[in-house]
Design a protein around this motif. Structure first.
Motif, PDB file in Angstrom:
ATOM      1  N   LEU A 100     -61.570 -22.044 -20.068  1.00 50.68           N
ATOM      2  CA  LEU A 100     -61.975 -21.846 -18.671  1.00 50.68           C
ATOM      3  C   LEU A 100     -61.443 -20.525 -18.120  1.00 50.68           C
ATOM      4  CD1 LEU A 100     -61.523 -25.392 -17.078  1.00 50.68           C
ATOM      5  CD2 LEU A 100     -63.659 -24.237 -17.692  1.00 50.68           C
ATOM      6  N   ALA A 101     -60.199 -20.205 -18.421  1.00 54.87           N
ATOM      7  CA  ALA A 101     -59.609 -18.953 -17.944  1.00 54.87           C
ATOM      8  C   ALA A 101     -60.377 -17.752 -18.495  1.00 54.87           C
ATOM      9  CB  ALA A 101     -58.132 -18.879 -18.329  1.00 54.87           C
ATOM     10  N   ALA A 102     -60.690 -17.774 -19.790  1.00 51.53           N
ATOM     11  CA  ALA A 102     -61.449 -16.679 -20.395  1.00 51.53           C
ATOM     12  C   ALA A 102     -62.847 -16.590 -19.784  1.00 51.53           C
ATOM     13  CB  ALA A 102     -61.538 -16.881 -21.907  1.00 51.53           C
ATOM     14  N   GLU A 103     -63.461 -17.744 -19.528  1.00 52.80           N
ATOM     15  CA  GLU A 103     -64.784 -17.751 -18.917  1.00 52.80           C
ATOM     16  C   GLU A 103     -64.738 -17.186 -17.498  1.00 52.80           C
ATOM     17  OE1 GLU A 103     -68.488 -20.800 -17.952  1.00 52.80           O
ATOM     18  OE2 GLU A 103     -66.851 -21.487 -19.237  1.00 52.80           O
ATOM     19  N   ALA A 104     -63.684 -17.507 -16.753  1.00 53.95           N
ATOM     20  CA  ALA A 104     -63.554 -16.984 -15.390  1.00 53.95           C
ATOM     21  C   ALA A 104     -63.423 -15.466 -15.392  1.00 53.95           C
ATOM     22  CB  ALA A 104     -62.350 -17.617 -14.687  1.00 53.95           C
ATOM     23  N   VAL A 105     -62.644 -14.933 -16.331  1.00 52.55           N
ATOM     24  CA  VAL A 105     -62.492 -13.478 -16.437  1.00 52.55           C
ATOM     25  C   VAL A 105     -63.850 -12.833 -16.709  1.00 52.55           C
ATOM     26  CG1 VAL A 105     -61.489 -11.625 -17.829  1.00 52.55           C
ATOM     27  CG2 VAL A 105     -60.057 -13.536 -17.078  1.00 52.55           C
ATOM     28  N   ALA A 106     -64.584 -13.401 -17.651  1.00 55.74           N
ATOM     29  CA  ALA A 106     -65.892 -12.836 -18.006  1.00 55.74           C
ATOM     30  C   ALA A 106     -66.925 -13.031 -16.898  1.00 55.74           C
ATOM     31  CB  ALA A 106     -66.388 -13.471 -19.301  1.00 55.74           C
ATOM     32  N   LYS A 107     -66.980 -14.199 -16.331  1.00 52.62           N
ATOM     33  CA  LYS A 107     -68.004 -14.547 -15.351  1.00 52.62           C
ATOM     34  C   LYS A 107     -67.824 -13.849 -14.001  1.00 52.62           C
ATOM     35  CE  LYS A 107     -70.041 -18.689 -13.303  1.00 52.62           C
ATOM     36  NZ  LYS A 107     -70.363 -20.078 -13.611  1.00 52.62           N
ATOM     37  N   PHE A 108     -66.571 -13.721 -13.562  1.00 49.00           N
ATOM     38  CA  PHE A 108     -66.310 -13.172 -12.234  1.00 49.00           C
ATOM     39  C   PHE A 108     -65.745 -11.755 -12.255  1.00 49.00           C
ATOM     40  CE2 PHE A 108     -66.202 -17.780 -11.844  1.00 49.00           C
ATOM     41  CZ  PHE A 108     -67.094 -17.978 -10.804  1.00 49.00           C
ATOM     42  N   ARG A 147     -61.831 -20.788  -6.946  1.00 47.53           N
ATOM     43  CA  ARG A 147     -62.545 -22.021  -6.573  1.00 47.53           C
ATOM     44  C   ARG A 147     -63.261 -22.620  -7.785  1.00 47.53           C
ATOM     45  NH1 ARG A 147     -64.565 -24.537  -1.788  1.00 47.53           N
ATOM     46  NH2 ARG A 147     -65.493 -26.452  -2.530  1.00 47.53           N
ATOM     47  N   TRP A 148     -63.920 -21.789  -8.566  1.00 51.79           N
ATOM     48  CA  TRP A 148     -64.623 -22.264  -9.751  1.00 51.79           C
ATOM     49  C   TRP A 148     -63.646 -22.889 -10.749  1.00 51.79           C
ATOM     50  CZ3 TRP A 148     -64.379 -20.917 -14.923  1.00 51.79           C
ATOM     51  CH2 TRP A 148     -65.390 -21.438 -15.721  1.00 51.79           C
ATOM     52  N   LEU A 149     -62.486 -22.257 -10.920  1.00 49.05           N
ATOM     53  CA  LEU A 149     -61.500 -22.763 -11.880  1.00 49.05           C
ATOM     54  C   LEU A 149     -60.999 -24.156 -11.497  1.00 49.05           C
ATOM     55  CD1 LEU A 149     -59.533 -19.514 -12.699  1.00 49.05           C
ATOM     56  CD2 LEU A 149     -60.518 -21.082 -14.403  1.00 49.05           C
ATOM     57  N   ILE A 150     -60.599 -24.367 -10.257  1.00 47.57           N
ATOM     58  CA  ILE A 150     -60.063 -25.680  -9.892  1.00 47.57           C
ATOM     59  C   ILE A 150     -61.164 -26.735  -9.937  1.00 47.57           C
ATOM     60  CG2 ILE A 150     -60.216 -25.338  -7.378  1.00 47.57           C
ATOM     61  CD1 ILE A 150     -57.626 -27.449  -9.378  1.00 47.57           C
ATOM     62  N   VAL A 184     -55.771 -14.340 -15.066  1.00 43.46           N
ATOM     63  CA  VAL A 184     -55.797 -15.716 -14.575  1.00 43.46           C
ATOM     64  C   VAL A 184     -54.568 -16.454 -15.094  1.00 43.46           C
ATOM     65  CG1 VAL A 184     -57.019 -17.923 -14.754  1.00 43.46           C
ATOM     66  CG2 VAL A 184     -58.315 -15.816 -14.463  1.00 43.46           C
ATOM     67  N   ALA A 185     -53.993 -17.270 -14.233  1.00 41.09           N
ATOM     68  CA  ALA A 185     -52.947 -18.217 -14.644  1.00 41.09           C
ATOM     69  C   ALA A 185     -53.402 -19.608 -14.229  1.00 41.09           C
ATOM     70  CB  ALA A 185     -51.614 -17.891 -13.993  1.00 41.09           C
ATOM     71  N   VAL A 186     -53.261 -20.568 -15.146  1.00 45.67           N
ATOM     72  CA  VAL A 186     -53.556 -21.965 -14.852  1.00 45.67           C
ATOM     73  C   VAL A 186     -52.387 -22.774 -15.397  1.00 45.67           C
ATOM     74  CG1 VAL A 186     -55.139 -23.899 -15.156  1.00 45.67           C
ATOM     75  CG2 VAL A 186     -56.042 -21.557 -15.074  1.00 45.67           C
ATOM     76  N   VAL A 187     -51.669 -23.438 -14.493  1.00 45.99           N
ATOM     77  CA  VAL A 187     -50.507 -24.231 -14.885  1.00 45.99           C
ATOM     78  C   VAL A 187     -50.660 -25.616 -14.272  1.00 45.99           C
ATOM     79  CG1 VAL A 187     -47.987 -24.413 -14.838  1.00 45.99           C
ATOM     80  CG2 VAL A 187     -49.074 -22.151 -14.936  1.00 45.99           C
ATOM     81  N   HIS A 188     -50.586 -26.652 -15.108  1.00 48.43           N
ATOM     82  CA  HIS A 188     -50.699 -28.038 -14.620  1.00 48.43           C
ATOM     83  C   HIS A 188     -49.446 -28.794 -15.012  1.00 48.43           C
ATOM     84  CE1 HIS A 188     -52.420 -31.755 -13.287  1.00 48.43           C
ATOM     85  NE2 HIS A 188     -53.585 -31.163 -13.048  1.00 48.43           N
ATOM     86  N   ARG A 189     -48.984 -29.618 -14.117  1.00 50.83           N
ATOM     87  CA  ARG A 189     -47.791 -30.419 -14.364  1.00 50.83           C
ATOM     88  C   ARG A 189     -48.192 -31.845 -14.720  1.00 50.83           C
ATOM     89  NH1 ARG A 189     -42.973 -31.607 -10.031  1.00 50.83           N
ATOM     90  NH2 ARG A 189     -41.803 -33.053 -11.355  1.00 50.83           N
ATOM     91  N   LEU A 224     -51.353 -25.166 -10.355  1.00 49.28           N
ATOM     92  CA  LEU A 224     -51.317 -23.834  -9.752  1.00 49.28           C
ATOM     93  C   LEU A 224     -52.329 -22.968 -10.480  1.00 49.28           C
ATOM     94  CD1 LEU A 224     -49.676 -21.984  -7.707  1.00 49.28           C
ATOM     95  CD2 LEU A 224     -48.544 -21.124  -9.767  1.00 49.28           C
ATOM     96  N   ILE A 225     -53.215 -22.362  -9.705  1.00 44.43           N
ATOM     97  CA  ILE A 225     -54.178 -21.417 -10.252  1.00 44.43           C
ATOM     98  C   ILE A 225     -53.984 -20.104  -9.520  1.00 44.43           C
ATOM     99  CG2 ILE A 225     -56.630 -20.852 -10.495  1.00 44.43           C
ATOM    100  CD1 ILE A 225     -57.129 -23.860 -10.811  1.00 44.43           C
ATOM    101  N   VAL A 226     -53.831 -19.036 -10.279  1.00 46.06           N
ATOM    102  CA  VAL A 226     -53.632 -17.700  -9.717  1.00 46.06           C
ATOM    103  C   VAL A 226     -54.663 -16.774 -10.361  1.00 46.06           C
ATOM    104  CG1 VAL A 226     -52.003 -15.813  -9.320  1.00 46.06           C
ATOM    105  CG2 VAL A 226     -51.149 -18.171  -9.537  1.00 46.06           C
ATOM    106  N   VAL A 227     -55.395 -16.045  -9.516  1.00 46.93           N
ATOM    107  CA  VAL A 227     -56.409 -15.119 -10.006  1.00 46.93           C
ATOM    108  C   VAL A 227     -56.121 -13.738  -9.424  1.00 46.93           C
ATOM    109  CG1 VAL A 227     -58.862 -14.573 -10.108  1.00 46.93           C
ATOM    110  CG2 VAL A 227     -58.125 -16.965 -10.149  1.00 46.93           C
ATOM    111  N   ALA A 228     -55.964 -12.755 -10.294  1.00 45.68           N
ATOM    112  CA  ALA A 228     -55.734 -11.376  -9.886  1.00 45.68           C
ATOM    113  C   ALA A 228     -56.993 -10.560 -10.141  1.00 45.68           C
ATOM    114  CB  ALA A 228     -54.563 -10.786 -10.671  1.00 45.68           C
ATOM    115  N   SER A 229     -57.370  -9.750  -9.130  1.00 41.77           N
ATOM    116  CA  SER A 229     -58.621  -9.002  -9.227  1.00 41.77           C
ATOM    117  C   SER A 229     -58.566  -7.757  -8.356  1.00 41.77           C
ATOM    118  CB  SER A 229     -59.771  -9.901  -8.759  1.00 41.77           C
ATOM    119  OG  SER A 229     -60.989  -9.212  -8.757  1.00 41.77           O
ATOM    120  N   ALA A 230     -59.414  -6.818  -8.669  1.00 38.26           N
ATOM    121  CA  ALA A 230     -59.529  -5.621  -7.830  1.00 38.26           C
ATOM    122  C   ALA A 230     -60.100  -5.970  -6.458  1.00 38.26           C
ATOM    123  CB  ALA A 230     -60.419  -4.576  -8.522  1.00 38.26           C
TER     124      ALA A 230
END
Length: 155
Positions: free
Chosen positions: A62-70, A108-111, A75-80, A92-98
């Motif tokens: 999903l993280a790789a798809e988010a990078v490619a798609k958006f 939003r898509w990731l969660i 991207v960071a995705v951490v679940h407890r 916790l989902i963190v997305v860094a972008s220009a």
């Protein structure tokens, strides 16, 4: 990318700080926390379980798809997992972008996609009983039995 399933408190501040870079104009954060109620029932705690290996692989995908798609940079995705009390972070989902638009859209898509597709389940413990969360039942393939609510419907 930072993809993890943890059994301890999520280090949100450290993760967010580690995601920032000079090329970024935005860092979008989704911090999913345990609320004190669901549909009018007082929540005592949540218990999260997962098919850990499969969940990690799907989260990476999903993280790789988010990078490619958006077109976001990172991207960071951490679940407890385990027992979480009211106010604690479960995901916790963190997305860094220009650009902020891409960061918001990817976050939003990731969660939304994670909750629908990744094999992580939560059991909600209320004052008057417990249920596996609606829309996220513990699969029959794992338990060998149907999970039903008090009215006999599938959760």
């Amino acid at each position: 990318m930072r993809i993890e399933i943890v059994d301890e408190v999520i280090a949100a501040d450290e993760i967010v700080a580690s995601m920032k870079a000079g090329a970024d104009g935005a860092v979008c954060v989704f911090d999913g926390i345990v609320r004190d109620n669901t549909r009018g029932r007082k929540t005592l705690h949540l218990d999260y379980e997962a098919y850990r290996e499969m969940a990690l692989e799907q989260m990476k995908s999903l993280a790789a798809e988010a990078v490619a798609k958006f077109g976001v940079r990172n991207v960071a995705v951490v679940h407890r997992l385990g027992r979480l009390m009211v106010g604690e972070s479960s995901v916790l989902i963190v997305v860094a972008s220009a650009h902020r638009g891409a960061a918001f859209d990817a976050c939003r898509w990731l969660i939304d996609t994670l909750k629908k597709t990744v094999p992580i389940w939560k059991k909600e413990q209320f004052e008057d009983g417990a249920v596996w969360a609606d829309g996220e039942p513990f699969p029959e393939e794992i338990t060998g039995e149907r999970v039903s609510d008090a009215a006999g419907g599938r959760l």
